[in-house]
Design an enzyme around this catalytic site. Structure first.
Site, PDB file in Angstrom:
ATOM      1  N   ASN A 197      38.631  38.930  65.255  1.00  0.00           N
ATOM      2  CA  ASN A 197      38.319  37.419  65.374  1.00  0.00           C
ATOM      3  C   ASN A 197      37.388  37.428  66.829  1.00  0.00           C
ATOM      4  OD1 ASN A 197      39.888  36.938  67.862  1.00  0.00           O
ATOM      5  ND2 ASN A 197      41.393  37.401  66.508  1.00  0.00           N
TER       6      ASN A 197
ATOM      7  N   ASP B 274      55.215  38.538  65.665  1.00  0.00           N
ATOM      8  CA  ASP B 274      54.691  37.693  66.963  1.00  0.00           C
ATOM      9  C   ASP B 274      55.236  38.493  68.321  1.00  0.00           C
ATOM     10  OD1 ASP B 274      54.577  35.853  69.312  1.00  0.00           O
ATOM     11  OD2 ASP B 274      54.107  34.323  67.546  1.00  0.00           O
TER      12      ASP B 274
ATOM     13  N   PHE C 277      49.363  31.621  75.424  1.00  0.00           N
ATOM     14  CA  PHE C 277      48.381  30.613  75.341  1.00  0.00           C
ATOM     15  C   PHE C 277      48.315  30.146  74.037  1.00  0.00           C
ATOM     16  CE2 PHE C 277      44.761  31.482  78.501  1.00  0.00           C
ATOM     17  CZ  PHE C 277      45.611  32.101  79.328  1.00  0.00           C
TER      18      PHE C 277
ATOM     19  N   LYS D 218      58.665  29.340  71.141  1.00  0.00           N
ATOM     20  CA  LYS D 218      58.724  30.854  71.594  1.00  0.00           C
ATOM     21  C   LYS D 218      59.675  30.981  72.794  1.00  0.00           C
ATOM     22  CE  LYS D 218      54.249  31.782  69.495  1.00  0.00           C
ATOM     23  NZ  LYS D 218      53.160  32.621  69.254  1.00  0.00           N
TER      24      LYS D 218
HETATM   25  N1  CTP Z   1      50.827  35.669  69.887  1.00  0.00           N
HETATM   26  C1  CTP Z   1      51.411  37.004  69.889  1.00  0.00           C
HETATM   27  N2  CTP Z   1      51.724  37.869  68.848  1.00  0.00           N
HETATM   28  C2  CTP Z   1      51.170  37.263  67.857  1.00  0.00           C
HETATM   29  C3  CTP Z   1      50.535  36.006  67.639  1.00  0.00           C
HETATM   30  C4  CTP Z   1      50.346  35.345  68.674  1.00  0.00           C
HETATM   31  O1  CTP Z   1      51.694  37.434  71.217  1.00  0.00           O
HETATM   32  N3  CTP Z   1      51.426  37.898  66.481  1.00  0.00           N
HETATM   33  C5  CTP Z   1      50.842  34.913  71.263  1.00  0.00           C
HETATM   34  C6  CTP Z   1      49.357  34.830  71.596  1.00  0.00           C
HETATM   35  O2  CTP Z   1      48.852  35.945  72.638  1.00  0.00           O
HETATM   36  C7  CTP Z   1      49.339  33.532  72.505  1.00  0.00           C
HETATM   37  C8  CTP Z   1      50.475  32.669  71.653  1.00  0.00           C
HETATM   38  O3  CTP Z   1      51.317  33.848  71.033  1.00  0.00           O
HETATM   39  O4  CTP Z   1      49.971  33.724  73.759  1.00  0.00           O
HETATM   40  C9  CTP Z   1      50.002  31.931  70.828  1.00  0.00           C
HETATM   41  O5  CTP Z   1      49.025  32.356  69.588  1.00  0.00           O
HETATM   42  P1  CTP Z   1      48.396  31.631  68.776  1.00  0.00           P
HETATM   43  O6  CTP Z   1      47.675  32.340  67.915  1.00  0.00           O
HETATM   44  O7  CTP Z   1      47.656  30.311  69.331  1.00  0.00           O
HETATM   45  O8  CTP Z   1      49.497  30.843  68.129  1.00  0.00           O
HETATM   46  P2  CTP Z   1      50.541  31.202  66.795  1.00  0.00           P
HETATM   47  O9  CTP Z   1      51.896  31.471  67.268  1.00  0.00           O
HETATM   48  O10 CTP Z   1      49.963  32.455  65.924  1.00  0.00           O
HETATM   49  O11 CTP Z   1      50.475  29.966  65.853  1.00  0.00           O
HETATM   50  P3  CTP Z   1      49.311  29.423  65.179  1.00  0.00           P
HETATM   51  O12 CTP Z   1      48.323  30.419  64.978  1.00  0.00           O
HETATM   52  O13 CTP Z   1      49.703  28.562  64.018  1.00  0.00           O
HETATM   53  O14 CTP Z   1      48.672  28.327  65.842  1.00  0.00           O
END
Ligand code: CTP
Length: 398
Positions: free
Chosen positions: A210, A306, A323, A341
């Site tokens: 991304n 996650d 974030f 979380k």
């Molecule tokens: N994050 C993480 N590991 C992942 C996905 C997300 O540590 N596999 C962390 C990101 O660094 C961020 C937070 O979780 O601090 C939120 O990430 P985001 O992608 O916005 O949210 P998701 O939990 O993945 O949910 P969605 O994509 O459905 O919004």
């Protein structure tokens, strides 16, 4: 507001060819709003003349202990009174030796001895001069006297040799100076961050990623460092240099990032997940390049783990910050992430122009409510986030 507005900085220039970089440093300081007083040694003036510094600072330049301009005739005292910092750039081996021994035989050495503000020194000399035990002894003495030594860097030298001794670039000295002026509210704390995108391989030449630039995470790493914390930054694939003094660990995929985080986690007080970690990865990357054919191609994706949720769920979890970059319903999604979380803080921003911009408009979500931060460049936003975290941590222990 400009970063240094209302602050006065004394720039001391001694006799090295790197004096030309001091001109750029003065320009950067003035641009950041500082009032800059330049004190030039006699040999410094042989490299770059006082009129250059006067034009760049818009203020008189100081060269002489016997200067009659101050009413009390005491430029060596007055110049550092009320100054935020004094930076010597370039600092020759000779000037460092003078500082180490407390000599005061010209204006600059005298004002350094008489100063009542922090002193930063950016050495600049030939590599042999830098390596000599005498110089190393003197530098060690300055460090133990509480003087900050900036650099030197390694690389090609004016004399044609290669090695350690080049003065840092003006922008690096500027960054160190600004950093040194930040309140050390997180001194003694250890902070772990993730930043940037991840890259999930499809085959040896393709993958899913991304457009996250990593700039917000890198700016936060710098802001935490400037607040006195010991910082480890786990970075996805980005073309950014880690801030000086920050320990950097590179990771490519979500799984590598998770492993690097878990490895660095013991002893951390704060964990901030800034990375835009891939939520899905191809189920089993192809060992060889997938060849083109006329038939449609379906990629099977599987969820990644996650990282943030896993860290926050641990019994010994540090203070966890996430974030949330959302394209709609920011407050609802940010709150949901905070609760699901089990985070202490979520930094939310509404993506209007895509990821990776220069500025960031963010709102902080915590148990106490919503706190919109003023729009700013990523470093200023990062400093505000760090200061909010320090406010939350101050009354408790993490
Ligand atoms: N994050 C993480 N590991 C992942 C996905 C997300 O540590 N596999 C962390 C990101 O660094 C961020 C937070 O979780 O601090 C939120 O990430 P985001 O992608 O916005 O949210 P998701 O939990 O993945 O949910 P969605 O994509 O459905 O919004």
């Amino acid at each position: 507001m400009a970063e240094l507005s209302g602050k006065r900085v004394v720039v001391g220039v001694t006799g090295g060819v790197a004096a030309y970089k001091a001109a750029e440093l003065v320009r950067l300081l003035v641009k950041a709003g500082a009032l800059v007083d330049v004190a030039l040694t006699q040999s410094g003036g042989r490299f770059v003349g006082a009129p250059t510094f006067q034009a760049l600072s818009g203020r008189p330049v100081w060269t002489d202990l016997w200067d009659a301009r101050p009413d009390n005739g005491m430029a060596h005292i007055d110049l550092t009174r009320g100054a935020a910092a004094c930076v010597i750039a370039p600092a020759t081996a000779d000037f460092i030796a003078k500082l180490a021994h407390g000599f005061a035989d010209d204006l600059l050495s005298t004002l350094c001895l008489a100063r009542d503000c922090p002193l930063l020194v950016a050495p600049a000399m030939n590599r042999q001069m830098w390596e000599k035990p005498a110089t190393q002894r003197n530098v060690a003495q300055l460090r133990s006297d509480g003087i900050a030594i900036l650099g030197p860097a390694s690389g090609e030298q004016a004399c044609g040799e290669e090695g350690l001794g080049r003065m840092l670039e003006a922008a690096d000295i500027f960054e160190e100076l600004v950093g040194s002026l930040q309140p050390k509210r997180l001194a003694g704390r250890r902070v772990l961050l993730t930043a940037g995108p991840t890259f999930e391989a499809i085959d040896p030449v393709r993958g899913i990623t991304n457009p996250s630039s990593g700039r917000m995470g890198f700016a936060l790493a710098r802001a935490f460092r400037d607040a006195g914390a010991a910082v480890t930054l786990v970075a996805g694939p980005v073309e950014l240099a880690a801030p000086r003094g920050v320990r950097r660990v590179d990771a490519v995929s979500a799984e590598e990032m998770r492993a690097a985080v878990l490895d660095a986690l013991p002893g951390q007080h704060i964990f901030v997940g800034v990375a835009a970690v891939a939520d899905y990865r191809p189920a089993g990357a192809a060992a060889h390049k997938i060849k083109k054919s006329a038939a449609p191609l379906t990629l099977q994706l599987e969820p990644t783990r996650d990282i943030l949720a896993e860290v926050a769920a641990r019994a010994d979890a540090p203070f966890c910050v996430g974030f949330a970059a959302e394209s709609r319903d920011l407050a609802a999604y940010a709150r949901r992430k905070l609760e699901e979380k089990k985070l202490r803080l979520v930094v939310g921003n509404l993506i209007q122009d895509g990821l990776g911009g220069e500025t960031n408009a963010v709102t902080l979500f915590d148990a106490a409510g919503e706190h919109p931060l003023p729009l700013g460049d990523k470093l200023n936003v990062a400093r505000d986030i760090v200061s909010h975290i320090a406010d939350m941590i101050d009354p408790c222990t993490v």
